[in-house]
Design a protein around this motif. Sequence first.
Motif, short mmCIF file in Angstrom:
data_model
loop_
_atom_site.label_atom_id
_atom_site.label_comp_id
_atom_site.label_asym_id
_atom_site.label_seq_id
_atom_site.Cartn_x
_atom_site.Cartn_y
_atom_site.Cartn_z
N PRO A 37 0.84 -1.21 0.00
CA PRO A 37 0.00 0.00 0.00
C PRO A 37 0.87 1.25 0.00
O PRO A 37 1.91 1.30 0.66
CB PRO A 37 -0.80 -0.12 1.30
CG PRO A 37 -0.76 -1.58 1.65
CD PRO A 37 0.56 -2.08 1.17
N THR A 38 0.45 2.26 -0.75
CA THR A 38 1.20 3.51 -0.85
C THR A 38 0.29 4.69 -0.64
O THR A 38 -0.81 4.75 -1.18
CB THR A 38 1.90 3.63 -2.22
OG1 THR A 38 2.73 2.49 -2.44
CG2 THR A 38 2.77 4.87 -2.27
N GLU A 70 6.62 7.13 1.46
CA GLU A 70 7.26 5.82 1.56
C GLU A 70 6.18 4.73 1.63
O GLU A 70 5.13 4.93 2.24
CB GLU A 70 8.14 5.74 2.81
CG GLU A 70 9.37 6.63 2.75
CD GLU A 70 10.35 6.18 1.68
OE1 GLU A 70 10.47 4.95 1.45
OE2 GLU A 70 10.98 7.05 1.05
N PRO A 71 6.41 3.55 0.98
CA PRO A 71 5.43 2.46 1.09
C PRO A 71 5.10 2.18 2.55
O PRO A 71 5.97 2.18 3.41
CB PRO A 71 6.16 1.28 0.44
CG PRO A 71 7.10 1.91 -0.55
CD PRO A 71 7.55 3.19 0.13
N LEU A 90 -3.52 -0.56 8.42
CA LEU A 90 -3.73 0.71 7.72
C LEU A 90 -4.53 1.68 8.58
O LEU A 90 -4.25 2.88 8.60
CB LEU A 90 -4.46 0.46 6.40
CG LEU A 90 -3.64 -0.18 5.28
CD1 LEU A 90 -4.52 -0.44 4.06
CD2 LEU A 90 -2.46 0.71 4.89
N GLU A 91 -5.51 1.16 9.30
CA GLU A 91 -6.32 2.00 10.17
C GLU A 91 -5.45 2.66 11.23
O GLU A 91 -5.59 3.86 11.52
CB GLU A 91 -7.42 1.18 10.83
CG GLU A 91 -8.33 1.99 11.74
CD GLU A 91 -9.44 1.15 12.36
OE1 GLU A 91 -10.06 1.62 13.32
OE2 GLU A 91 -9.65 0.01 11.90
N HIS A 92 -4.51 1.89 11.80
CA HIS A 92 -3.61 2.45 12.82
C HIS A 92 -2.69 3.49 12.20
O HIS A 92 -2.46 4.57 12.79
CB HIS A 92 -2.79 1.33 13.45
CG HIS A 92 -1.73 1.83 14.39
ND1 HIS A 92 -2.01 2.35 15.63
CD2 HIS A 92 -0.37 1.93 14.24
CE1 HIS A 92 -0.89 2.73 16.23
NE2 HIS A 92 0.11 2.48 15.41
N VAL A 109 -3.40 3.80 -2.26
CA VAL A 109 -3.56 2.70 -3.21
C VAL A 109 -3.20 1.41 -2.50
O VAL A 109 -2.15 1.32 -1.84
CB VAL A 109 -2.63 2.87 -4.43
CG1 VAL A 109 -2.80 1.71 -5.40
CG2 VAL A 109 -2.92 4.18 -5.14
N GLN A 110 -4.06 0.40 -2.60
CA GLN A 110 -3.75 -0.91 -2.06
C GLN A 110 -4.32 -1.98 -2.99
O GLN A 110 -5.32 -1.76 -3.68
CB GLN A 110 -4.31 -1.08 -0.65
CG GLN A 110 -5.82 -1.15 -0.57
CD GLN A 110 -6.35 -1.37 0.84
OE1 GLN A 110 -7.07 -0.55 1.38
NE2 GLN A 110 -5.99 -2.49 1.44
N GLU A 111 -3.68 -3.14 -2.99
CA GLU A 111 -4.13 -4.25 -3.82
C GLU A 111 -5.06 -5.15 -3.01
O GLU A 111 -4.80 -5.43 -1.84
CB GLU A 111 -2.95 -5.04 -4.37
CG GLU A 111 -2.09 -4.20 -5.31
CD GLU A 111 -1.00 -5.00 -6.00
OE1 GLU A 111 -1.06 -6.25 -5.97
OE2 GLU A 111 -0.09 -4.38 -6.56
N ILE A 112 -6.15 -5.57 -3.64
CA ILE A 112 -7.16 -6.38 -2.97
C ILE A 112 -7.60 -7.51 -3.89
O ILE A 112 -7.20 -7.57 -5.06
CB ILE A 112 -8.38 -5.53 -2.57
CG1 ILE A 112 -9.04 -4.94 -3.83
CG2 ILE A 112 -7.98 -4.42 -1.60
CD1 ILE A 112 -10.35 -4.22 -3.55
N ILE A 113 -8.42 -8.39 -3.37
CA ILE A 113 -9.06 -9.43 -4.16
C ILE A 113 -10.55 -9.09 -4.27
O ILE A 113 -11.20 -8.81 -3.26
CB ILE A 113 -8.89 -10.82 -3.52
CG1 ILE A 113 -7.44 -11.29 -3.65
CG2 ILE A 113 -9.82 -11.83 -4.18
CD1 ILE A 113 -7.02 -11.64 -5.07
#
Length: 209
Positions: A37-38, A70-71, A90-92, A109-113
Amino acid sequence: MGTVTTPATGNLSPDALGSALRDVVEFVDAAGWDQPPTLFALVPTSVLAETQPDLVDEYDTSELSPIAQEPLPTSEAGPHADQDIQSAELEHILATTSWPEAVAGCALVQEIIVLPPEAESDLDEAFEPLLADPAAADAAARSTALAHPGSQPARLIAGALRDGRTLSLLQLRPPEGADDSQIELLSHPDLAPNLVEALAATLDNQPDE
């Protein structure tokens, strides 16, 4: 409730956020898939041209310039990540993130299914026998989701501005061998509401002195 105009967003057009998120997608897409995630700061290009002119092309007519951070240090990354763990991390991270006043907004941006609607019954069958063991139930549901023939990796792109505007987009990963030169983005008003809310909250957080 009307939008709130701030010095950083007062002159932005209705298309500014969508254009900025498109730039974010093109930047991330150039690095390929299976990325962590970035987070991005969205800075008015006019402000950036004044403060850091070496970062702005003289022919750049965009209203907002995304600046990659930074990532994010999540233990789970990529489309096969444990979504519950990644979401909690991510919430934290977002809860402790703040921006200087010149930043007009932010994006993540994050990758998901992505699963089709009919996959819900398959997931129920996988974890219902294991409800007494939450960890096993989560693992079974995750395994079933990843193995589901209708599952598809995707990028979730969410953004928020200080004036209250938000937008979420979805980019499906093209199949192996497919032409990926054209980026197709999907949108829905109810896409990732919790993430959008968390992003917007970072703009209200006060920077550390």
